[in-house]
Design a protein around this motif. Structure first.
Motif, PDB file in Angstrom:
ATOM      1  N   GLU A 245      31.019   6.307   7.417  1.00 44.63           N
ATOM      2  CA  GLU A 245      30.179   5.223   7.937  1.00 44.63           C
ATOM      3  C   GLU A 245      30.926   4.327   8.910  1.00 44.63           C
ATOM      4  N   HIS A 246      31.120   4.828  10.079  1.00 42.68           N
ATOM      5  CA  HIS A 246      31.820   4.092  11.125  1.00 42.68           C
ATOM      6  C   HIS A 246      30.833   3.142  11.812  1.00 42.68           C
ATOM      7  N   HIS A 247      31.076   1.851  11.723  1.00 42.75           N
ATOM      8  CA  HIS A 247      30.174   0.842  12.283  1.00 42.75           C
ATOM      9  C   HIS A 247      30.506   0.571  13.752  1.00 42.75           C
ATOM     10  N   LEU A 248      29.513   0.748  14.615  1.00 45.71           N
ATOM     11  CA  LEU A 248      29.654   0.435  16.040  1.00 45.71           C
ATOM     12  C   LEU A 248      28.772  -0.782  16.326  1.00 45.71           C
ATOM     13  N   ALA A 249      29.356  -1.963  16.323  1.00 38.34           N
ATOM     14  CA  ALA A 249      28.600  -3.214  16.430  1.00 38.34           C
ATOM     15  C   ALA A 249      27.807  -3.314  17.723  1.00 38.34           C
ATOM     16  N   GLU A 250      28.418  -2.952  18.855  1.00 45.63           N
ATOM     17  CA  GLU A 250      27.730  -3.096  20.136  1.00 45.63           C
ATOM     18  C   GLU A 250      26.449  -2.271  20.208  1.00 45.63           C
ATOM     19  N   GLU A 251      26.476  -1.072  19.642  1.00 47.87           N
ATOM     20  CA  GLU A 251      25.317  -0.187  19.681  1.00 47.87           C
ATOM     21  C   GLU A 251      24.405  -0.381  18.465  1.00 47.87           C
ATOM     22  N   ARG A 252      24.838  -1.189  17.504  1.00 55.51           N
ATOM     23  CA  ARG A 252      24.098  -1.453  16.263  1.00 55.51           C
ATOM     24  C   ARG A 252      23.756  -0.162  15.511  1.00 55.51           C
ATOM     25  N   ILE A 253      24.759   0.713  15.401  1.00 52.57           N
ATOM     26  CA  ILE A 253      24.559   1.968  14.674  1.00 52.57           C
ATOM     27  C   ILE A 253      25.730   2.242  13.746  1.00 52.57           C
ATOM     28  N   ARG A 254      25.481   3.077  12.752  1.00 57.22           N
ATOM     29  CA  ARG A 254      26.506   3.493  11.802  1.00 57.22           C
ATOM     30  C   ARG A 254      26.432   4.999  11.592  1.00 57.22           C
ATOM     31  N   PRO A 255      27.084   5.785  12.442  1.00 55.75           N
ATOM     32  CA  PRO A 255      27.122   7.232  12.193  1.00 55.75           C
ATOM     33  C   PRO A 255      27.771   7.485  10.825  1.00 55.75           C
TER      34      PRO A 255
ATOM     35  N   GLY B 291       9.806   7.798  13.718  1.00 54.20           N
ATOM     36  CA  GLY B 291      10.143   6.654  12.875  1.00 54.20           C
ATOM     37  C   GLY B 291      11.611   6.294  12.908  1.00 54.20           C
ATOM     38  N   HIS B 292      12.171   6.095  11.708  1.00 56.52           N
ATOM     39  CA  HIS B 292      13.572   5.676  11.584  1.00 56.52           C
ATOM     40  C   HIS B 292      14.521   6.666  12.257  1.00 56.52           C
ATOM     41  N   ASP B 293      14.302   7.967  12.026  1.00 53.32           N
ATOM     42  CA  ASP B 293      15.190   8.974  12.619  1.00 53.32           C
ATOM     43  C   ASP B 293      15.163   8.898  14.146  1.00 53.32           C
ATOM     44  N   ARG B 294      13.997   8.648  14.717  1.00 51.38           N
ATOM     45  CA  ARG B 294      13.867   8.546  16.180  1.00 51.38           C
ATOM     46  C   ARG B 294      14.637   7.333  16.710  1.00 51.38           C
ATOM     47  N   LYS B 295      14.439   6.193  16.058  1.00 53.08           N
ATOM     48  CA  LYS B 295      15.140   4.963  16.488  1.00 53.08           C
ATOM     49  C   LYS B 295      16.646   5.132  16.365  1.00 53.08           C
ATOM     50  N   GLN B 296      17.086   5.767  15.267  1.00 53.60           N
ATOM     51  CA  GLN B 296      18.504   6.008  15.081  1.00 53.60           C
ATOM     52  C   GLN B 296      19.043   6.919  16.188  1.00 53.60           C
ATOM     53  N   TRP B 297      18.309   7.997  16.502  1.00 53.35           N
ATOM     54  CA  TRP B 297      18.752   8.907  17.545  1.00 53.35           C
ATOM     55  C   TRP B 297      18.842   8.202  18.889  1.00 53.35           C
ATOM     56  N   GLU B 298      17.907   7.339  19.207  1.00 53.81           N
ATOM     57  CA  GLU B 298      17.937   6.622  20.490  1.00 53.81           C
ATOM     58  C   GLU B 298      19.217   5.814  20.642  1.00 53.81           C
ATOM     59  N   ARG B 299      19.744   5.304  19.536  1.00 53.53           N
ATOM     60  CA  ARG B 299      21.014   4.571  19.593  1.00 53.53           C
ATOM     61  C   ARG B 299      22.206   5.527  19.627  1.00 53.53           C
ATOM     62  N   LEU B 300      22.141   6.619  18.847  1.00 55.07           N
ATOM     63  CA  LEU B 300      23.250   7.578  18.813  1.00 55.07           C
ATOM     64  C   LEU B 300      23.395   8.361  20.119  1.00 55.07           C
ATOM     65  N   ALA B 301      22.306   8.503  20.862  1.00 56.85           N
ATOM     66  CA  ALA B 301      22.316   9.306  22.093  1.00 56.85           C
ATOM     67  C   ALA B 301      23.293   8.784  23.132  1.00 56.85           C
TER      68      ALA B 301
ATOM     69  N   ASN C  97      29.970  12.404  21.812  1.00 61.94           N
ATOM     70  CA  ASN C  97      29.961  13.630  21.008  1.00 61.94           C
ATOM     71  C   ASN C  97      29.384  13.319  19.633  1.00 61.94           C
ATOM     72  N   VAL C  98      28.214  13.883  19.344  1.00 60.53           N
ATOM     73  CA  VAL C  98      27.585  13.681  18.036  1.00 60.53           C
ATOM     74  C   VAL C  98      27.189  15.046  17.474  1.00 60.53           C
ATOM     75  N   LEU C  99      27.714  15.366  16.299  1.00 64.88           N
ATOM     76  CA  LEU C  99      27.348  16.589  15.600  1.00 64.88           C
ATOM     77  C   LEU C  99      26.309  16.223  14.554  1.00 64.88           C
ATOM     78  N   TYR C 100      25.135  16.825  14.650  1.00 59.66           N
ATOM     79  CA  TYR C 100      24.052  16.622  13.683  1.00 59.66           C
ATOM     80  C   TYR C 100      24.024  17.809  12.738  1.00 59.66           C
ATOM     81  N   SER C 101      23.761  17.546  11.449  1.00 58.67           N
ATOM     82  CA  SER C 101      23.586  18.633  10.491  1.00 58.67           C
ATOM     83  C   SER C 101      22.636  18.194   9.390  1.00 58.67           C
ATOM     84  N   ASP C 102      21.830  19.154   8.918  1.00 62.37           N
ATOM     85  CA  ASP C 102      21.010  18.926   7.728  1.00 62.37           C
ATOM     86  C   ASP C 102      21.486  19.838   6.599  1.00 62.37           C
TER      87      ASP C 102
END
Length: 80
Positions: A6-16, A46-56, A60-65
């Motif tokens: 859970e790395h917090h990126l304050a400027e982007e308001r996201i936590r990969p 919804g939430h996943d979409r909003k999160q992706w918009e910030r992570l984009a 380099n982002v690796l997504y996995s389910d």
């Protein structure tokens, strides 16, 4: 290679879920989704979409389910 949770990126308001460190530098991030959620960010809502918009905005982002994996660089998927 070292992963930190859970790395917090304050400027982007996201936590990969994880940051990937190589030689002391962050080289990418890992985002884990629920099993079966998929890794096609174009289908997220919804939430996943909003999160992706910030992570984009990250380089380099690796997504996995747990079953599928996808690498995104600067918001664009690399490979299939």
């Amino acid at each position: 290679m070292i992963l930190t949770g859970e790395h917090h990126l304050a400027e982007e308001r996201i936590r990969p879920d994880y940051a990937v460190h190589v030689g002391g530098a962050i080289v990418g991030f890992v985002e884990l989704k629920a099993p079966g959620r998929g890794v096609d960010t174009g289908r997220y809502k919804g939430h996943d979409r909003k999160q992706w918009e910030r992570l984009a905005c990250l380089p380099n982002v690796l997504y996995s389910d747990g079953g599928d994996f996808a690498l995104y660089r600067d918001g664009e998927r690399v490979g299939r």
